[in-house]
Design a protein around this motif. Structure first.
Motif, short mmCIF file in Angstrom:
data_model
loop_
_atom_site.label_atom_id
_atom_site.label_comp_id
_atom_site.label_asym_id
_atom_site.label_seq_id
_atom_site.Cartn_x
_atom_site.Cartn_y
_atom_site.Cartn_z
N UNK A 285 57.87 6.57 22.49
CA UNK A 285 58.89 5.77 21.81
C UNK A 285 58.20 4.81 20.84
N UNK A 286 58.29 5.06 19.54
CA UNK A 286 57.58 4.21 18.57
C UNK A 286 58.08 2.76 18.55
N UNK A 287 59.28 2.52 19.04
CA UNK A 287 59.83 1.17 19.03
C UNK A 287 59.11 0.25 20.01
N UNK A 288 58.24 0.83 20.84
CA UNK A 288 57.46 0.02 21.77
C UNK A 288 56.67 -1.05 21.03
N UNK A 299 47.43 -7.91 15.15
CA UNK A 299 46.09 -7.32 15.12
C UNK A 299 46.14 -6.00 14.36
N UNK A 300 45.42 -5.91 13.23
CA UNK A 300 45.45 -4.70 12.40
C UNK A 300 44.87 -3.51 13.15
N UNK A 301 43.85 -3.74 13.98
CA UNK A 301 43.24 -2.64 14.73
C UNK A 301 44.25 -2.02 15.70
N UNK A 302 45.05 -2.85 16.31
CA UNK A 302 46.08 -2.34 17.24
C UNK A 302 47.13 -1.54 16.46
N UNK A 303 47.52 -2.03 15.29
CA UNK A 303 48.51 -1.33 14.47
C UNK A 303 47.95 0.01 14.00
N UNK A 304 46.67 0.02 13.63
CA UNK A 304 46.05 1.27 13.19
C UNK A 304 46.03 2.29 14.32
N UNK A 305 45.70 1.84 15.53
CA UNK A 305 45.69 2.75 16.68
C UNK A 305 47.10 3.24 16.99
N UNK A 306 48.08 2.35 16.86
CA UNK A 306 49.47 2.74 17.10
C UNK A 306 49.93 3.76 16.06
N UNK A 307 49.57 3.55 14.78
CA UNK A 307 49.96 4.49 13.72
C UNK A 307 49.31 5.85 13.92
N UNK A 308 48.12 5.86 14.47
CA UNK A 308 47.44 7.13 14.73
C UNK A 308 48.08 7.88 15.89
N UNK A 311 52.97 7.88 14.24
CA UNK A 311 53.08 7.34 12.89
C UNK A 311 54.37 6.57 12.64
N UNK A 312 55.44 6.95 13.31
CA UNK A 312 56.72 6.28 13.09
C UNK A 312 56.68 4.83 13.54
N UNK A 313 55.74 4.49 14.43
CA UNK A 313 55.66 3.12 14.94
C UNK A 313 55.35 2.13 13.81
N UNK A 314 54.76 2.60 12.70
CA UNK A 314 54.44 1.71 11.60
C UNK A 314 55.70 1.07 11.02
N UNK A 315 56.83 1.72 11.18
CA UNK A 315 58.09 1.18 10.67
C UNK A 315 58.46 -0.13 11.36
N UNK A 316 57.89 -0.41 12.55
CA UNK A 316 58.21 -1.61 13.31
C UNK A 316 57.13 -2.69 13.15
N UNK A 317 56.14 -2.43 12.27
CA UNK A 317 55.12 -3.42 12.00
C UNK A 317 55.61 -4.39 10.92
N UNK A 318 54.87 -5.46 10.72
CA UNK A 318 55.26 -6.42 9.69
C UNK A 318 55.04 -5.82 8.30
N UNK A 396 57.48 19.85 -3.78
CA UNK A 396 58.66 19.03 -3.53
C UNK A 396 58.22 17.59 -3.37
N UNK A 397 59.08 16.70 -3.83
CA UNK A 397 58.77 15.27 -3.75
C UNK A 397 59.75 14.62 -2.77
N UNK A 398 59.21 13.79 -1.88
CA UNK A 398 60.03 13.12 -0.90
C UNK A 398 59.61 11.66 -0.82
N UNK A 399 60.41 10.87 -0.16
CA UNK A 399 60.05 9.46 0.01
C UNK A 399 60.11 9.11 1.48
N UNK A 400 59.30 8.16 1.86
CA UNK A 400 59.29 7.68 3.25
C UNK A 400 58.91 6.22 3.23
N UNK A 401 59.85 5.36 3.72
CA UNK A 401 59.60 3.93 3.77
C UNK A 401 59.20 3.37 2.40
#
Length: 422
Positions: A285-288, A299-308, A311-318, A396-401
């Motif tokens: 659950x990325x919302x964690x 902590x950027x290191x924690x966010x990087x590990x979470x994104x790895x 990836x959807x968890x990045x949407x809940x970062x600052x 094809x071109x798409x957008x995300x966030x």
């Protein structure tokens, strides 16, 4: 009439005003005798008329007036008006099924004043219960141990399970039937004795009906880790009824969190601040990420590990982390994976329109619309190669966030072949 005699007795009180204890006692005794004589002179017709209006007046007949309390017509009229007047009837009439039936039809609690024989009658007991369900407690064990009767009563009123007979209460099959016959049977199960509520099969069936039934399990069973884990896997809300020790269990809490992040609120404080545990939950659950302590979310290191991990968890970062190109690429690799071929060409626009795109778009449109523009002639072989490449390569071109993404070209070998042929 009794009041008139009482007033007459009061008028005949001693003239000393009752100042002395002796005169006061004499006056009270005289008054009591006067009232008793007045009641004795009352005819049977007077009694019958009064109890038809107010059944409780049968009490005024007194214990010594056996004839009135044994008068069937008089007592029947009294209990029809007030069922509780049955307590003032004679023993013979309290053993009369017709009289008791009339009493419980008026007030089910009047069953308590019936004889033992009458209280063992299933029809009379059922009539009393329909009038007042609490009357079941006055029925004898013969009634309360009748399986079919009690199953029917509990199906209509689950709270009546409190008064199931002792013999029936200790039968596991009876409680199995209670749970099976009615969706609300799990609430009736709360009145089962302790040995029944520590039966894993019965408790699991109750939990299948409603997860709240877990709190009625015996204390030892609620502390059983394997059983608790099995119940949590069925419904995460079981964690609300677990003890503090099991709320510290990594596997149990993770099983609950994977169903609903609200379960984190019931986990112990150590798990809520455990980075490894939270990242493991984040994989499902990325919302964690939004439930992590503030220090971790900064902590950027924690966010990087979470994104790895997800990836959807990045949407809940600052916001500054969401605009970080490296973190975005990490998140995209987590979501879409990586493959051979041309590298990704990622243009970060964040919803902003570029002037160069507008100019390029206007120039290309003008060139296509100008009939006077010189057109280069292409050879047939080149046209066929370009058509083959276009059929194979469709970007094809798409957008995300807010990120404009142009995926890599697929079929690099076909592209090279088309270029060589041209």
């Amino acid at each position: 009439r009794p009041r008139a005699h009482a007033f007459a007795a009061a008028a005949m009180a001693p003239s000393d005003g009752g100042k002395s204890q002796e005169s006061t006692a004499s006056w009270r005794a005289f008054r009591a005798q006067a009232v008793a004589k007045a009641e004795a002179k009352r005819t049977r017709a007077d009694w019958l008329q009064q109890v038809r209006q107010e059944g409780w007046r049968l009490e005024m007949a007194g214990d010594e007036n056996v004839e009135l309390r044994n008068d069937r017509e008089l007592v029947l009229a009294a209990v029809q008006q007030d069922g509780l007047a049955l307590q003032h009837a004679s023993d013979d009439l309290r053993n009369d099924k017709e009289v008791v039936r009339a009493a419980v039809a008026n007030n089910g609690d009047a069953l308590r004043y019936g004889s033992l024989l009458v209280r063992s009658d299933k029809d009379i007991a059922l009539l009393a219960i329909r009038t007042s369900w609490g009357a079941l407690r006055f029925a004898t064990d013969i009634v309360r141990n009748d399986r079919d009767l009690m199953l029917g009563i509990v199906r209509e009123m689950w709270w009546a399970a409190e008064y199931v007979g002792e013999q029936l209460r200790v039968e596991s099959f009876f409680w199995y039937q209670v749970l099976h016959q009615d969706p609300m049977g799990w609430m009736a199960f709360s009145y089962a004795p302790g040995e029944m509520r520590e039966n894993k099969g019965l408790v699991m069936q109750a939990v299948n009906s409603d997860v709240l039934a877990f709190k009625y399990a015996d204390g030892d069973l609620r502390s059983d880790r394997e059983f608790a884990l099995e119940c949590v896997k069925k419904d995460w809300r079981v964690i609300k009824s677990l003890g503090e020790e099991l709320r510290e269990d990594h596997e149990i809490v993770l099983a609950a969190v994977q169903q609903d992040l609200e379960a984190l609120e019931y986990a112990c404080a150590d798990l809520r601040s455990d980075q490894d545990f939270l990242l493991e939950a984040l994989s499902e659950n990325p919302r964690t990420l939004s439930y992590m302590p503030e220090a971790m979310r900064e902590d950027r290191a924690v966010i990087a590990e979470a994104a790895e991990i997800n990836g959807t968890s990045l949407a809940y970062a600052r916001e500054d982390f969401r605009r970080d190109k490296q973190l975005l690429n990490t998140a995209m690799r987590s979501i879409h994976g990586s493959c051979t071929g041309l590298l990704w060409r990622t243009e970060y626009t964040f919803g902003e329109r570029r002037d160069s795109d507008e100019v390029a778009g206007d120039d290309s449109t003008a060139a296509d619309d100008d009939p006077a523009a010189p057109q280069a002639e292409a050879s047939p072989d080149a046209e066929r190669s370009e058509a083959a490449a276009a059929a194979t390569l469709r970007p094809s071109t798409d957008t995300w966030e807010g990120v404009a993404l142009t995926p890599r070209w697929e079929g690099l070998q076909q592209l090279e072949a088309a270029v060589a042929a041209a």
